[in-house]
Design a protein around this motif. Sequence first.
Motif, PDB file in Angstrom:
ATOM      1  N   TYR A  57       0.804  -1.215   0.000  1.00 11.19           N
ATOM      2  CA  TYR A  57       0.000   0.000   0.000  1.00 11.19           C
ATOM      3  C   TYR A  57       0.841   1.271   0.000  1.00 11.19           C
ATOM      4  O   TYR A  57       0.412   2.297  -0.478  1.00 11.19           O
ATOM      5  N   ASP A  58       2.047   1.216   0.523  1.00  8.49           N
ATOM      6  CA  ASP A  58       2.900   2.396   0.579  1.00  8.49           C
ATOM      7  C   ASP A  58       3.636   2.613  -0.742  1.00  8.49           C
ATOM      8  O   ASP A  58       3.933   3.731  -1.112  1.00  8.49           O
ATOM      9  N   ARG A  59       3.917   1.512  -1.439  1.00  3.38           N
ATOM     10  CA  ARG A  59       4.668   1.596  -2.694  1.00  3.38           C
ATOM     11  C   ARG A  59       5.891   2.491  -2.504  1.00  3.38           C
ATOM     12  O   ARG A  59       5.991   3.579  -3.053  1.00  3.38           O
ATOM     13  N   ILE A  60       6.815   2.022  -1.733  1.00  5.80           N
ATOM     14  CA  ILE A  60       8.010   2.769  -1.377  1.00  5.80           C
ATOM     15  C   ILE A  60       8.701   3.299  -2.627  1.00  5.80           C
ATOM     16  O   ILE A  60       9.011   2.552  -3.543  1.00  5.80           O
ATOM     17  N   ARG A  61       8.919   4.600  -2.633  1.00  3.69           N
ATOM     18  CA  ARG A  61       9.615   5.259  -3.743  1.00  3.69           C
ATOM     19  C   ARG A  61       8.940   4.966  -5.083  1.00  3.69           C
ATOM     20  O   ARG A  61       9.575   4.979  -6.125  1.00  3.69           O
ATOM     21  N   GLY A  62       7.646   4.636  -5.039  1.00  2.00           N
ATOM     22  CA  GLY A  62       6.917   4.325  -6.262  1.00  2.00           C
ATOM     23  C   GLY A  62       7.237   2.950  -6.831  1.00  2.00           C
ATOM     24  O   GLY A  62       6.766   2.599  -7.908  1.00  2.00           O
ATOM     25  N   MET A  63       8.029   2.184  -6.116  1.00  5.77           N
ATOM     26  CA  MET A  63       8.446   0.866  -6.588  1.00  5.77           C
ATOM     27  C   MET A  63       7.424  -0.187  -6.167  1.00  5.77           C
ATOM     28  O   MET A  63       6.906  -0.150  -5.066  1.00  5.77           O
ATOM     29  N   ARG A  64       7.189  -1.111  -7.064  1.00 10.65           N
ATOM     30  CA  ARG A  64       6.304  -2.239  -6.757  1.00 10.65           C
ATOM     31  C   ARG A  64       7.118  -3.416  -6.262  1.00 10.65           C
ATOM     32  O   ARG A  64       8.212  -3.663  -6.748  1.00 10.65           O
ATOM     33  N   PHE A  65       6.525  -4.139  -5.337  1.00 15.80           N
ATOM     34  CA  PHE A  65       7.127  -5.354  -4.807  1.00 15.80           C
ATOM     35  C   PHE A  65       6.210  -6.527  -5.099  1.00 15.80           C
ATOM     36  O   PHE A  65       4.994  -6.377  -5.203  1.00 15.80           O
ATOM     37  N   ARG A  66       6.804  -7.684  -5.206  1.00 18.55           N
ATOM     38  CA  ARG A  66       6.068  -8.943  -5.321  1.00 18.55           C
ATOM     39  C   ARG A  66       6.379  -9.760  -4.080  1.00 18.55           C
ATOM     40  O   ARG A  66       7.482  -9.682  -3.545  1.00 18.55           O
ATOM     41  N   ARG A  67       5.424 -10.551  -3.640  1.00 19.03           N
ATOM     42  CA  ARG A  67       5.664 -11.389  -2.458  1.00 19.03           C
ATOM     43  C   ARG A  67       5.850 -12.832  -2.879  1.00 19.03           C
ATOM     44  O   ARG A  67       5.263 -13.291  -3.855  1.00 19.03           O
ATOM     45  N   GLN A  68       6.680 -13.539  -2.117  1.00 16.55           N
ATOM     46  CA  GLN A  68       6.952 -14.954  -2.375  1.00 16.55           C
ATOM     47  C   GLN A  68       7.169 -15.158  -3.871  1.00 16.55           C
ATOM     48  O   GLN A  68       6.432 -15.863  -4.539  1.00 16.55           O
ATOM     49  N   HIS A  69       8.219 -14.536  -4.353  1.00 16.25           N
ATOM     50  CA  HIS A  69       8.468 -14.496  -5.791  1.00 16.25           C
ATOM     51  C   HIS A  69       9.666 -15.369  -6.176  1.00 16.25           C
ATOM     52  O   HIS A  69      10.702 -15.314  -5.527  1.00 16.25           O
ATOM     53  N   PRO A  70       9.519 -16.177  -7.248  1.00 19.12           N
ATOM     54  CA  PRO A  70      10.635 -17.001  -7.706  1.00 19.12           C
ATOM     55  C   PRO A  70      11.755 -16.135  -8.299  1.00 19.12           C
ATOM     56  O   PRO A  70      11.508 -15.293  -9.160  1.00 19.12           O
ATOM     57  N   VAL A  71      12.960 -16.353  -7.807  1.00 19.47           N
ATOM     58  CA  VAL A  71      14.157 -15.705  -8.337  1.00 19.47           C
ATOM     59  C   VAL A  71      15.237 -16.776  -8.404  1.00 19.47           C
ATOM     60  O   VAL A  71      15.589 -17.362  -7.384  1.00 19.47           O
ATOM     61  N   LEU A  72      15.715 -17.034  -9.605  1.00 20.96           N
ATOM     62  CA  LEU A  72      16.658 -18.127  -9.839  1.00 20.96           C
ATOM     63  C   LEU A  72      16.033 -19.422  -9.304  1.00 20.96           C
ATOM     64  O   LEU A  72      14.928 -19.753  -9.668  1.00 20.96           O
ATOM     65  N   ASP A  73      16.749 -20.118  -8.423  1.00 15.98           N
ATOM     66  CA  ASP A  73      16.225 -21.382  -7.883  1.00 15.98           C
ATOM     67  C   ASP A  73      15.561 -21.209  -6.519  1.00 15.98           C
ATOM     68  O   ASP A  73      15.349 -22.177  -5.798  1.00 15.98           O
ATOM     69  N   PHE A  74      15.270 -19.971  -6.160  1.00 13.05           N
ATOM     70  CA  PHE A  74      14.753 -19.671  -4.831  1.00 13.05           C
ATOM     71  C   PHE A  74      13.397 -18.980  -4.912  1.00 13.05           C
ATOM     72  O   PHE A  74      13.022 -18.451  -5.943  1.00 13.05           O
ATOM     73  N   VAL A  75      12.719 -18.964  -3.776  1.00 12.59           N
ATOM     74  CA  VAL A  75      11.532 -18.131  -3.622  1.00 12.59           C
ATOM     75  C   VAL A  75      11.904 -17.102  -2.561  1.00 12.59           C
ATOM     76  O   VAL A  75      12.160 -17.452  -1.407  1.00 12.59           O
ATOM     77  N   VAL A  76      11.984 -15.838  -2.963  1.00 15.17           N
ATOM     78  CA  VAL A  76      12.334 -14.786  -2.012  1.00 15.17           C
ATOM     79  C   VAL A  76      11.052 -14.218  -1.422  1.00 15.17           C
ATOM     80  O   VAL A  76      10.007 -14.200  -2.073  1.00 15.17           O
ATOM     81  N   ASP A  77      11.146 -13.741  -0.190  1.00 18.04           N
ATOM     82  CA  ASP A  77       9.951 -13.254   0.500  1.00 18.04           C
ATOM     83  C   ASP A  77       9.333 -12.067  -0.236  1.00 18.04           C
ATOM     84  O   ASP A  77       8.126 -12.036  -0.471  1.00 18.04           O
TER      85      ASP A  77
END
Length: 118
Positions: A32-52
Amino acid sequence: MRGTTPVVEERARALRKELTPAEQALWRALRYDRIRGMRFRRQHPVLDFVVDFYCPARKLCVELDGGIHDEPDQQERDRTRTAVLEAGGFRVLRFRNGEVTNDTSSVLRRIRAALDES
């Protein structure tokens, strides 16, 4: 997702349904805050991991660590995971669950600072 596997993608979907209280609190702030206008994804696959949490615009991974992360074996896995992500060009921030639940504003300040540095 590019650079990941169907197994990791399925794990991410399952984890999105099982957020810890700290993850829920930080997700509310990031979403809801969208820090610095940046969007975040939750529990997102990155390489071979799932980052919070992941900000694709800045390649920033935010990880929350609970009590299991005090175990020596888990600490070694966390160091390896962070090293692999950083070698892949990602920046990794780690916070303890207690930091998020007890001082969310400080956590958000550190995330803002990391976004500004990117």
